[in-house]
Scaffold this motif. Structure first.
Motif, PDB file in Angstrom:
ATOM      1  N   HIS A  83       2.044 -58.145 -54.043  1.00 41.67           N
ATOM      2  CA  HIS A  83       2.523 -56.947 -54.745  1.00 41.67           C
ATOM      3  C   HIS A  83       3.403 -57.358 -55.924  1.00 41.67           C
ATOM      4  O   HIS A  83       4.304 -58.182 -55.769  1.00 41.67           O
ATOM      5  CB  HIS A  83       3.353 -56.054 -53.803  1.00 41.67           C
ATOM      6  CG  HIS A  83       2.516 -55.353 -52.775  1.00 41.67           C
ATOM      7  ND1 HIS A  83       3.029 -54.451 -51.877  1.00 41.67           N
ATOM      8  CD2 HIS A  83       1.184 -55.400 -52.528  1.00 41.67           C
ATOM      9  CE1 HIS A  83       2.059 -53.977 -51.099  1.00 41.67           C
ATOM     10  NE2 HIS A  83       0.919 -54.558 -51.476  1.00 41.67           N
ATOM     11  N   CYS A 140       4.310 -48.011 -47.966  1.00 41.11           N
ATOM     12  CA  CYS A 140       5.334 -47.873 -46.925  1.00 41.11           C
ATOM     13  C   CYS A 140       4.928 -46.814 -45.907  1.00 41.11           C
ATOM     14  O   CYS A 140       5.264 -46.919 -44.723  1.00 41.11           O
ATOM     15  CB  CYS A 140       6.670 -47.517 -47.562  1.00 41.11           C
ATOM     16  SG  CYS A 140       7.346 -48.836 -48.583  1.00 41.11           S
ATOM     17  N   GLU A 155      -1.519 -43.133 -51.779  1.00 36.36           N
ATOM     18  CA  GLU A 155      -0.627 -43.046 -50.627  1.00 36.36           C
ATOM     19  C   GLU A 155      -0.200 -41.597 -50.396  1.00 36.36           C
ATOM     20  O   GLU A 155      -0.234 -40.773 -51.326  1.00 36.36           O
ATOM     21  CB  GLU A 155       0.610 -43.913 -50.925  1.00 36.36           C
ATOM     22  CG  GLU A 155       1.634 -43.944 -49.813  1.00 36.36           C
ATOM     23  CD  GLU A 155       2.699 -45.022 -50.028  1.00 36.36           C
ATOM     24  OE1 GLU A 155       2.797 -45.587 -51.135  1.00 36.36           O
ATOM     25  OE2 GLU A 155       3.445 -45.289 -49.060  1.00 36.36           O
ATOM     26  N   TRP A 168       6.318 -49.269 -63.212  1.00 36.90           N
ATOM     27  CA  TRP A 168       7.214 -48.433 -62.388  1.00 36.90           C
ATOM     28  C   TRP A 168       8.421 -48.096 -63.258  1.00 36.90           C
ATOM     29  O   TRP A 168       9.225 -48.968 -63.578  1.00 36.90           O
ATOM     30  CB  TRP A 168       7.627 -49.201 -61.131  1.00 36.90           C
ATOM     31  CG  TRP A 168       8.255 -48.371 -60.050  1.00 36.90           C
ATOM     32  CD1 TRP A 168       9.105 -47.309 -60.209  1.00 36.90           C
ATOM     33  CD2 TRP A 168       8.093 -48.537 -58.632  1.00 36.90           C
ATOM     34  NE1 TRP A 168       9.473 -46.815 -58.983  1.00 36.90           N
ATOM     35  CE2 TRP A 168       8.876 -47.547 -57.993  1.00 36.90           C
ATOM     36  CE3 TRP A 168       7.381 -49.431 -57.826  1.00 36.90           C
ATOM     37  CZ2 TRP A 168       8.961 -47.422 -56.609  1.00 36.90           C
ATOM     38  CZ3 TRP A 168       7.466 -49.310 -56.449  1.00 36.90           C
ATOM     39  CH2 TRP A 168       8.247 -48.320 -55.849  1.00 36.90           C
ATOM     40  N   TRP A 214       9.202 -40.837 -48.613  1.00 37.89           N
ATOM     41  CA  TRP A 214       8.900 -40.312 -49.936  1.00 37.89           C
ATOM     42  C   TRP A 214       9.257 -38.840 -50.081  1.00 37.89           C
ATOM     43  O   TRP A 214       8.442 -37.962 -49.840  1.00 37.89           O
ATOM     44  CB  TRP A 214       7.420 -40.538 -50.280  1.00 37.89           C
ATOM     45  CG  TRP A 214       7.031 -41.987 -50.181  1.00 37.89           C
ATOM     46  CD1 TRP A 214       6.120 -42.535 -49.354  1.00 37.89           C
ATOM     47  CD2 TRP A 214       7.579 -43.067 -50.953  1.00 37.89           C
ATOM     48  NE1 TRP A 214       6.050 -43.883 -49.536  1.00 37.89           N
ATOM     49  CE2 TRP A 214       6.937 -44.241 -50.514  1.00 37.89           C
ATOM     50  CE3 TRP A 214       8.541 -43.163 -51.956  1.00 37.89           C
ATOM     51  CZ2 TRP A 214       7.230 -45.496 -51.054  1.00 37.89           C
ATOM     52  CZ3 TRP A 214       8.836 -44.420 -52.487  1.00 37.89           C
ATOM     53  CH2 TRP A 214       8.185 -45.552 -52.042  1.00 37.89           C
ATOM     54  N   LEU A 230       8.034 -40.342 -57.408  1.00 38.05           N
ATOM     55  CA  LEU A 230       7.585 -41.404 -58.336  1.00 38.05           C
ATOM     56  C   LEU A 230       6.576 -40.888 -59.375  1.00 38.05           C
ATOM     57  O   LEU A 230       5.555 -41.554 -59.645  1.00 38.05           O
ATOM     58  CB  LEU A 230       6.995 -42.595 -57.561  1.00 38.05           C
ATOM     59  CG  LEU A 230       7.811 -43.145 -56.391  1.00 38.05           C
ATOM     60  CD1 LEU A 230       7.148 -44.394 -55.814  1.00 38.05           C
ATOM     61  CD2 LEU A 230       9.247 -43.472 -56.782  1.00 38.05           C
ATOM     62  N   TYR A 287       5.072 -55.223 -59.389  1.00 40.11           N
ATOM     63  CA  TYR A 287       5.195 -54.078 -60.301  1.00 40.11           C
ATOM     64  C   TYR A 287       5.872 -54.511 -61.595  1.00 40.11           C
ATOM     65  O   TYR A 287       6.747 -55.381 -61.593  1.00 40.11           O
ATOM     66  CB  TYR A 287       6.036 -52.974 -59.641  1.00 40.11           C
ATOM     67  CG  TYR A 287       5.263 -52.206 -58.579  1.00 40.11           C
ATOM     68  CD1 TYR A 287       4.383 -51.199 -58.935  1.00 40.11           C
ATOM     69  CD2 TYR A 287       5.418 -52.503 -57.221  1.00 40.11           C
ATOM     70  CE1 TYR A 287       3.675 -50.491 -57.967  1.00 40.11           C
ATOM     71  CE2 TYR A 287       4.711 -51.803 -56.254  1.00 40.11           C
ATOM     72  CZ  TYR A 287       3.834 -50.794 -56.635  1.00 40.11           C
ATOM     73  OH  TYR A 287       3.127 -50.088 -55.689  1.00 40.11           O
ATOM     74  N   LEU A 315       3.368 -43.252 -60.115  1.00 38.59           N
ATOM     75  CA  LEU A 315       3.457 -44.527 -60.845  1.00 38.59           C
ATOM     76  C   LEU A 315       2.392 -44.587 -61.956  1.00 38.59           C
ATOM     77  O   LEU A 315       2.210 -43.611 -62.687  1.00 38.59           O
ATOM     78  CB  LEU A 315       3.398 -45.713 -59.869  1.00 38.59           C
ATOM     79  CG  LEU A 315       4.548 -45.711 -58.831  1.00 38.59           C
ATOM     80  CD1 LEU A 315       4.397 -46.854 -57.836  1.00 38.59           C
ATOM     81  CD2 LEU A 315       5.908 -45.788 -59.502  1.00 38.59           C
ATOM     82  N   GLN A 369      -0.449 -45.677 -58.633  1.00 35.93           N
ATOM     83  CA  GLN A 369      -1.366 -45.134 -57.667  1.00 35.93           C
ATOM     84  C   GLN A 369      -2.269 -44.133 -58.374  1.00 35.93           C
ATOM     85  O   GLN A 369      -1.858 -43.566 -59.385  1.00 35.93           O
ATOM     86  CB  GLN A 369      -0.598 -44.455 -56.556  1.00 35.93           C
ATOM     87  CG  GLN A 369       0.321 -45.393 -55.795  1.00 35.93           C
ATOM     88  CD  GLN A 369       0.845 -44.742 -54.498  1.00 35.93           C
ATOM     89  OE1 GLN A 369       0.471 -43.657 -54.110  1.00 35.93           O
ATOM     90  NE2 GLN A 369       1.753 -45.453 -53.848  1.00 35.93           N
ATOM     91  N   ASN A 419       1.749 -53.456 -44.094  1.00 32.66           N
ATOM     92  CA  ASN A 419       2.056 -53.417 -45.527  1.00 32.66           C
ATOM     93  C   ASN A 419       3.523 -53.800 -45.733  1.00 32.66           C
ATOM     94  O   ASN A 419       4.409 -53.325 -45.011  1.00 32.66           O
ATOM     95  CB  ASN A 419       1.856 -51.989 -46.073  1.00 32.66           C
ATOM     96  CG  ASN A 419       2.471 -51.820 -47.460  1.00 32.66           C
ATOM     97  OD1 ASN A 419       1.958 -52.339 -48.447  1.00 32.66           O
ATOM     98  ND2 ASN A 419       3.597 -51.113 -47.542  1.00 32.66           N
TER      99      ASN A 419
HETATM  100  O1  AHR Z   1       3.621 -47.743 -54.428  1.00 30.50           O
HETATM  101  C1  AHR Z   1       4.862 -47.319 -53.995  1.00 30.50           C
HETATM  102  C2  AHR Z   1       5.463 -48.214 -52.912  1.00 30.50           C
HETATM  103  O2  AHR Z   1       5.725 -49.470 -53.459  1.00 30.50           O
HETATM  104  C3  AHR Z   1       4.579 -48.523 -51.732  1.00 30.50           C
HETATM  105  O3  AHR Z   1       4.630 -47.533 -50.762  1.00 30.50           O
HETATM  106  C4  AHR Z   1       5.165 -49.788 -51.216  1.00 30.50           C
HETATM  107  O4  AHR Z   1       4.214 -50.579 -50.542  1.00 30.50           O
HETATM  108  C5  AHR Z   1       5.734 -50.449 -52.441  1.00 30.50           C
HETATM  109  O5  AHR Z   1       7.024 -50.876 -52.252  1.00 30.50           O
END
Ligand code: AHR
Length: 497
Positions: free
Chosen positions: A238, A72, A26, A301, A97, A313, A240, A351, A346, A173
């Motif tokens: 999704h 996002c 991203e 995360w 971000w 992040l 995490y 992360l 990512q 998304n």
């Molecule tokens: O990966 C970080 C963020 O986590 C992404 O932008 C979003 O889709 C999710 O909340």
């Protein structure tokens, strides 16, 4: 409880889609800028602005598919800002971000070139939250139309004659959150509308991906499947892994206690329950399993590294992350009848990254090594492996000590991946090899283990955690006695002679 396993080499359970080994990059922190894109004038060796070292490392793990531009960011991204001469591209604030300036130097052409260099499929995520139907429709036309049209001409003016092949296209998304805070009923209608104009041009067949639920939002899955199954090829999920009790207390990436080691793995294992329960809903509306479940954001995360921008992040990556990767990939293998793609979040510097960079330096994380060791499972046939795992406990809570998975390649080579989640003790596993028709076998192994629960690689010690040859097994009769080191990920290769 004595743990044991039986590998039924003659019972095949379907193909492990290589896309389960996908990635997500991203416009966030230093993932795209610095991590991938350094620009043509950079002293860091690059090809047309894209880092050579990163491309080589990602090719090595056979990255099959790459999702972009968010996250996002996707629902605020206007693709026309990222085409044409770079000096003329819009500069704007990345509001999600870190509030940094986004100069749009990495756009559609650069992303498609990156995918060509990596020899991977592009997965483009379109903007529903703040974009129009026309904008999304024109992006697909720009990318894939081969004929006379305003967008095909614009692409040609920007130096690309032929259309690209784009298979995977996401329609929004996290539209339940950063993608517009919608209710599932509203998004389902929007999805049906937007996807109508995501056209197939010529031979290019788009696999349309609907935004699915967050974690255990089974209502979202129910509504989407009820209202829109026939309009989608896949739906996302999704999840995490956050060790702490809340977003405000996620826990550190290094320097953590045993309790956080345990809770991280306990939470990572929850992926099995989530995929199982979402699949039950999908089965109700799609018993033929036509629609795929794409877990296009997963991974650990933690709190960001001290002193770094909280919006970037950026986190370290330890042997704990390697175990999270191993057990999660094993879960995806088990559900490969429904899970057709997954994208770890990512790829670089964000992360649960497989690669970290600092200026011209690059290091491979323990998670990278798991992806490299496990790549043998890509497109292989899942084999039946019945595992009775012992338990690993902490303060009265219990999880399985061992996670395992096995597959066979087209050439008949078997791979067994084995994770020992126990931070303190080796795990003995008698593994019975069945269904080999009496053939003798040759066995080799590779293992990734830690000397501490937060063992990790740094720019001064980039090889502190690296895979080593594994010899901790003995074949006696048809039984392989394996001794897995504490906190380790191991892959055995079994070749019938
Ligand atoms: O990966 C970080 C963020 O986590 C992404 O932008 C979003 O889709 C999710 O909340």
């Amino acid at each position: 409880m004595i743990q044991r396993a039986v590998l039924n080499a003659d019972i095949r359970k379907g193909t492990i889609n290589r896309n389960i080994y996908g990635h997500f990059s991203e416009h966030l922190g230093r993932c795209i800028y610095e991590g991938i894109w350094v620009g043509e004038d950079s002293p860091i060796p690059n090809t047309n602005g894209i880092r050579n070292d990163v491309v080589e490392a990602l090719k090595e793990i056979k990255i099959p598919v790459l999702r972009w531009p968010g996250g996002c960011f996707a629902d605020e991204y206007h693709w026309k800002d990222g085409i044409g001469p770079r000096e003329g591209r819009k500069r704007m604030i990345n509001t999600h971000w870190g509030g940094t300036v986004e100069n749009n130097h990495f756009g559609t052409h650069e992303f498609m070139e990156l995918c060509a260099m990596l020899d991977c499929e592009p997965y483009i995520n379109g903007n529903v939250g703040s974009g129009t139907v026309q904008e999304m429709s024109e992006w697909v036309e720009y990318l894939t139309f081969n004929g006379v049209s305003p967008m095909a001409e614009l692409r040609q003016e920007n130096g690309r004659q032929e259309p690209w092949a784009v298979k995977y296209f996401g329609v929004g998304n996290e539209n339940w959150g950063c993608g517009g805070n919608m209710r599932p009923e509203y998004y389902a209608d929007l999805y049906r509308r937007y996807q109508t104009y995501v056209r197939n041009y010529g031979d290019n067949k788009i696999h349309r991906i609907a935004c699915g639920p967050n974690v255990d939002d089974y209502h979202w899955m129910e509504v989407l499947m009820r209202e829109a199954t026939r309009y989608m090829d896949s739906i996302t999920l999704h999840y995490y892994t956050i060790p702490g009790p809340a977003w405000e207390q996620k826990g550190a990436a290094t320097g953590f206690e045993t309790g956080e080691w345990f809770s991280t793995l306990e939470k990572a294992l929850r992926m099995d329950e989530l995929v199982t329960r979402h699949s039950v809903i999908m089965d109700k509306y799609d018993p033929e399993k036509r629609v795929g479940l794409i877990v296009d954001e997963w991974g650990t995360w933690y709190d960001v590294e001290p002193g770094t921008n909280p919006g970037f992040l950026y986190q370290q990556n330890t042997i704990r992350d390697a175990l999270v990767a191993g057990v999660t990939l094993d879960i995806f293998h088990k559900h490969s009848g429904r899970v057709r793609m997954a994208n770890i979040a990512q790829t670089i510097n964000v992360l649960q990254a497989v690669i970290l960079t600092e200026g011209e330096k690059m290091l491979l994380t323990p998670t990278y090594h798991v992806f490299n060791m496990y790549k043998v499972h890509q497109d292989a046939e899942l084999l039946d492996l019945s595992l009775e795992s012992g338990t690993y406990s902490f303060e009265g809570r219990e999880i399985p000590e061992v996670s395992a998975s096995a597959s066979i390649t087209a050439e008949g080579v078997i791979h067994v991946s084995l994770c020992n989640l126990n931070h303190a003790a080796a795990a003995s596993l008698p593994l019975e090899l069945r269904g080999l028709a009496g053939k003798e076998v040759g066995i080799t192994g590779t293992t990734l283990a830690g000397t501490a629960i937060d063992a990790h690689n740094t720019f001064s010690q980039p090889e502190a955690v690296t895979p080593q040859p594994f010899t901790g097994f003995k074949l006696e009769g048809g039984k392989l006695n394996v001794e897995l080191p504490p906190m380790s990920v191991t892959v055995l290769e079994i070749t019938p002679k």
